[in-house]
Each structure stands twice: as C-alpha cells, then as structure tokens.
Motif scaffolding. Structure first.
Motif, mmCIF file in Angstrom:
data_model
loop_
_atom_site.group_PDB
_atom_site.id
_atom_site.type_symbol
_atom_site.label_atom_id
_atom_site.label_comp_id
_atom_site.label_asym_id
_atom_site.label_seq_id
_atom_site.Cartn_x
_atom_site.Cartn_y
_atom_site.Cartn_z
ATOM 1 N N PRO A 90 6.302 -6.871 -13.877
ATOM 2 C CA PRO A 90 4.912 -6.519 -13.564
ATOM 3 C C PRO A 90 4.892 -5.425 -12.505
ATOM 4 C CG PRO A 90 5.493 -8.635 -12.592
ATOM 5 C CD PRO A 90 6.649 -8.240 -13.458
ATOM 6 N N LEU A 91 3.933 -4.543 -12.589
ATOM 7 C CA LEU A 91 3.829 -3.452 -11.623
ATOM 8 C C LEU A 91 3.810 -3.978 -10.197
ATOM 9 C CD1 LEU A 91 3.349 -0.369 -11.168
ATOM 10 C CD2 LEU A 91 0.905 -0.907 -11.184
ATOM 11 N N GLU A 92 3.171 -5.134 -10.006
ATOM 12 C CA GLU A 92 3.022 -5.720 -8.668
ATOM 13 C C GLU A 92 4.356 -5.933 -7.976
ATOM 14 O OE1 GLU A 92 0.653 -7.398 -5.519
ATOM 15 O OE2 GLU A 92 0.108 -6.239 -7.298
ATOM 16 N N LYS A 93 5.410 -6.164 -8.737
ATOM 17 C CA LYS A 93 6.729 -6.425 -8.157
ATOM 18 C C LYS A 93 7.233 -5.226 -7.363
ATOM 19 C CE LYS A 93 11.478 -7.705 -9.404
ATOM 20 N NZ LYS A 93 12.377 -8.134 -10.518
ATOM 21 N N HIS A 94 6.904 -4.022 -7.814
ATOM 22 C CA HIS A 94 7.420 -2.812 -7.178
ATOM 23 C C HIS A 94 6.346 -2.007 -6.460
ATOM 24 C CE1 HIS A 94 11.185 -3.397 -9.418
ATOM 25 N NE2 HIS A 94 10.420 -3.661 -10.453
ATOM 26 N N LEU A 95 5.095 -2.187 -6.876
ATOM 27 C CA LEU A 95 3.995 -1.432 -6.274
ATOM 28 C C LEU A 95 2.836 -2.394 -6.045
ATOM 29 C CD1 LEU A 95 3.321 1.585 -5.567
ATOM 30 C CD2 LEU A 95 2.157 1.696 -7.770
ATOM 31 N N PRO A 96 2.902 -3.188 -4.991
ATOM 32 C CA PRO A 96 1.892 -4.232 -4.780
ATOM 33 C C PRO A 96 0.551 -3.666 -4.320
ATOM 34 C CG PRO A 96 3.461 -4.197 -2.957
ATOM 35 C CD PRO A 96 3.973 -3.226 -3.969
ATOM 36 N N GLY A 97 -0.483 -4.474 -4.569
ATOM 37 C CA GLY A 97 -1.785 -4.189 -3.999
ATOM 38 C C GLY A 97 -2.652 -3.211 -4.758
ATOM 39 N N THR A 98 -2.284 -2.884 -6.015
ATOM 40 C CA THR A 98 -3.092 -1.914 -6.755
ATOM 41 C C THR A 98 -4.308 -2.546 -7.420
ATOM 42 O OG1 THR A 98 -1.869 -2.203 -8.830
ATOM 43 C CG2 THR A 98 -1.017 -0.578 -7.250
ATOM 44 N N GLY A 99 -4.280 -3.849 -7.648
ATOM 45 C CA GLY A 99 -5.334 -4.496 -8.409
ATOM 46 C C GLY A 99 -5.100 -4.437 -9.901
ATOM 47 N N ALA A 100 -4.034 -3.738 -10.322
ATOM 48 C CA ALA A 100 -3.675 -3.657 -11.741
ATOM 49 C C ALA A 100 -2.244 -4.122 -11.951
ATOM 50 C CB ALA A 100 -3.838 -2.225 -12.243
ATOM 51 N N GLY A 101 -1.728 -4.869 -10.977
ATOM 52 C CA GLY A 101 -0.316 -5.216 -10.972
ATOM 53 C C GLY A 101 0.114 -6.228 -12.002
ATOM 54 N N GLU A 102 -0.835 -6.856 -12.722
ATOM 55 C CA GLU A 102 -0.464 -7.814 -13.760
ATOM 56 C C GLU A 102 0.185 -7.111 -14.947
ATOM 57 O OE1 GLU A 102 -2.660 -10.863 -16.901
ATOM 58 O OE2 GLU A 102 -3.787 -9.975 -15.244
#
Length: 462
Positions: A90-102
């Motif tokens: 998931p994007l959140e793993k490498h770029l947290p806090g975007t709101g689209a990390g799922e």
C-alpha cells in the motif's frame, strides 16, 4: 540484422511522408514531426512546416504530456527491482499521510486506485504548479471516485503520488532521479523538465478559422511526474527502443515486458484483443491485427504519441504543437503499419539448439486435459510453451525454476506451477498445472485423473 537509415525502400519513405503530410494539413497543426524505429534504431524521420522559421527535425523539443507517466513508471519499477518496495505494498507503507494510502503501488501504476482523474480546480495544466504546493492540494478533500481496485479510472493525481513516492524513497527530486537513472544512461540528452532551445511553441488553433493563439507554458510543480516533460522525436525514438527490449543499465527486458502486460481493462473492454487495456504506465491497444503498446500525451499547445509493435519490431513517435488537431495516436499506428506491411520483419534463421536437457525433451509433444488436446513445445530460450491444438483454449509460456518445476508467465496459467509427475518407473506419468491434470491420452486410466475414469473405458452407443 541492423537496418541503417537509408535502407527503407523509397516507396515506404514516401508513404510515411504522405501520412504525416495529410495529418498536418487536415489536422491544421502548426508543425508536426515524426520518427520510425526498427531493430532499435531510427530508420526514418520526417517533419512538416516550421518552428521559428525553420523546418523542425528530430532534435526540436515538444512537450510530451502524459508520456511523462511512462518515465515515472520506469523509476518505480527500478525501486521494485532493487527490493526497496513491492508493487503490492500500500502507498501508505512508503508515503504516509496522503489520504490515498490504501491503494497499492500497482493500483496507481495501472490507474485502478480509484482516484479522481484530475486535481481540484483550477485546471492544473493551465495554471502554475505553485497553486498546488502540497500533495493535499493535488488530491483535494475527496481524492477517491471509486473503490480501490474495482475499475480502471485514469488518474493524473495517481502519478503525482508515484512521483512523490520516488522522491521519498530516493531522497532526491523526481527530476534529479530521472536524469541520473534513466535519461543519462539511455542518452536522452534532450529530455528535460523545462524547454531548452530549439523548442516548439505551443498553439491553440481556432476551430473555425485558420488563425492561432499562443498557449501558456506552465511549470506543473507537484503534478510534474504526470505530464511535465519536454522531449524530441530523437529522444523518444531511443526511449521506444528501450521500452521494446530493455536495457540492463535501467530496466531488464523482463521488467519492461511487465510494464507492457495488461494490468487493467480500459473502459469496459474485458479483453485487449477486443479493445484496449493499461499495463504499468503503458497503454495497450489492439489495432490492425497487431498489439500496440506505448503512451499518448497532451497538454495545452501540444500533442504527442509513442507507439510500439513489439512483434513487428517497429515503433513510431509523432509530435505536434497544437492543443487539438491531428489524431496523433492514429498517425503513429499508421506509421507502424506502413513499415510492418511494406517491409515485414525478416525472421532470424532457424538453428537447432546447441544442447538439450533430456528430462525436458521427455515432456514435449501432445497432452490432454480431459478431451481437450494440447501440445507442449520446447522454446529456444529453454522455456516451454503449452498451446491448444485446436487453436482455441488456454495457452501459456513457462520458465524453469531452480527446483525443476515451471512457472507460468502469461495467460490463464500466469504464476501457476507446472509439475512433471513421475511414476514408480521414473517415467513422466502426467503434468499437474495448478491442479489440472494433463495426460498423454484422453482420460488416461493410468494417471490420477480427478474424479477417476469409468472402468469400462471408451465405448460406442449401446
């Protein structure tokens, strides 16, 4: 066999020139430049009208819009190949806090992350990137339009996130990473973030009168990884050759093939043979009986297209400096077709293999899944291919693994294991492919056919 520039036949060169001349005239483009690549080299280029009073050539820069996305995808695949991330992360793993990390990285590459097609107002392609200084400004308060992974929905903000991912993992700007890891190794010296002379100016052509108005040129800022780059027909021709065959300094042949493999159906097309699809940063389309891959691009003032037919070993690039006008995707496809049909690829001479593994040779020949007939062939690269004898059915290529089994590379059996199961006599009894049992005879009573075989065997009508 290398094909020098002058080796295209005169009739082929004239047909290519005629096609772009018609496109420029009927599309009312201020200028249009094109190039054709065969066997990894530019074999033809042509141009119509002028840029700054001079005929454009393969060294004049045009803005390439969304072809930039393919460059961004190459950077992401490099991170994957180095083991710094997985496409399933998931994007959140490498770029947290975007709101689209799922959404996973693969979702974003294939435009299946459910994100909006565009950034919130104002129109990002005609306004300064300084209006969107943060990712939150790019995504807006409601970044999603669809559930993650449910459907293809082209998303410019999705590739902005991938550009930010590259910056986060590399610890450097997207522009610097691109130049260091892709542009310099491939010799793309005329592909840049900002225009560098000589370059074309972008124009809007009045739809009902033969007059023009200059288009604004904006630095897209955070949206840059989705559509910022300027390039030339010469540079994009070299990039097309790389996307067809790979370059170990940048990405392997296997990785660029993965980019060209359908990951999502575009629109409502469920099968690329009937329409179009999207890979990992690359568009895929069936046209004129051939499979075309590449990407198009448009920003105000410019149209661009890069198209490759891997099977024909022909690619085409078309660039124009107008907001709307010639259908550059059709022009590029036609340039590929003209060369492929007028001067078809000469196949490599057949030669026997220098050596063969007899345990593999034992597997080749006819096999049956139930009453369906297949043939297993040994390929020149040491892999095997399974093909239906009737011409319809599931086919796949397999590569051999270190443990002696095989892994499917495409089609229904992609990722599935092929095992050659041997009996007590050490001879191959059957093949097991993902629980499907293939036997040497239809419903071979000597093999463990799921559900068993009627003890009376085959019979006529009673």
């Amino acid at each position: 066999m290398t094909q020098p520039l002058e080796e295209l036949l005169p009739a082929t060169r004239r047909a290519l020139l005629h096609r772009i001349a018609v496109a420029q005239t009927e599309g009312r483009a201020p200028s249009l430049v094109a190039a054709v690549v065969r066997d990894g080299r530019t074999v033809w280029n042509g141009a119509r009208t002028s840029v700054d009073g001079h005929a454009p050539d393969s060294d004049v820069q045009y803005r390439i819009g969304s072809i930039t996305k393919t460059f961004t995808a190459v950077l992401v695949l490099r991170l994957r190949d180095e083991g710094l991330l997985d496409l399933g992360d998931p994007l959140e793993k490498h770029l947290p806090g975007t709101g689209a990390g799922e959404a996973t990285i693969a979702h974003l590459l294939a435009h299946t992350g459910g994100l909006a097609a565009e950034s919130p107002s104002p129109w990002w392609e005609r306004t300064p990137g300084s209006l969107r200084p943060e990712l939150a400004d790019v995504l807006g308060e409601e970044p999603h339009r669809h559930p993650v992974g449910r459907r293809f929905h082209y998303s410019n903000p999705g590739f902005t996130l991938l550009g930010a991912l590259v910056e986060q993992v590399r610890g450097a700007s997207w522009e610097d990473v691109l130049r260091r890891e892709v542009l310099e190794p491939l010799g793309l010296t005329r592909t840049t973030w900002h225009p560098e002379a000589p370059h074309a100016g972008g124009w809007a052509v009045h739809p009902w009168a033969d007059v023009m108005m200059p288009e604004r040129v904006e630095d897209l800022g955070k949206m840059g990884p989705a559509g910022q780059l300027w390039s030339t027909a010469g540079d994009l021709a070299r990039f097309a050759a790389f996307l067809a065959k790979g370059d170990e300094r940048v990405l392997s042949a296997a990785s660029v093939q993965e980019m060209r493999t359908p990951a999502a159906a575009a629109g409502d097309a469920a099968d690329v043979s009937a329409g179009s699809a999207y890979g990992l940063g690359m568009q895929i389309q069936a046209r004129d009986g051939r499979l075309l891959v590449g990407h198009g691009g448009s920003v105000p003032g410019f149209l661009a297209q890069l198209t490759i037919s891997v099977d024909d070993d022909v690619a085409a690039v078309v660039l124009a400096n107008c907001t709307s006008g010639p259908l550059v995707s059709e022009v590029a496809a036609d340039l590929v077709r003209i060369v492929a049909e007028a001067e078809p690829r000469i196949p490599e001479p057949w030669r026997p293999l220098p050596e063969v593994d007899r345990t593999v040779l034992e597997l080749v020949g006819p096999w049956y899944w139930g009453t369906y007939s297949f043939v297993l062939r040994l390929a020149a690269d040491g892999g095997v291919s399974l093909e239906p004898l009737s011409g319809t059915g599931r086919s796949a290529r397999f590569r051999r693994d270190d443990d002696g089994d095989w892994t499917g590379l495409n089609g229904y059996f992609a990722g599935e294991r092929l095992q050659a199961v041997r009996g007590p006599d050490k001879r191959v009894s059957h093949l097991d492919i993902g629980s499907f049992v293939f036997t040497r005879q239809p419903y071979d009573e000597g093999a463990p056919v799921p559900g068993g075989v009627d003890p009376e065997g085959w019979r006529g009508i009673a």
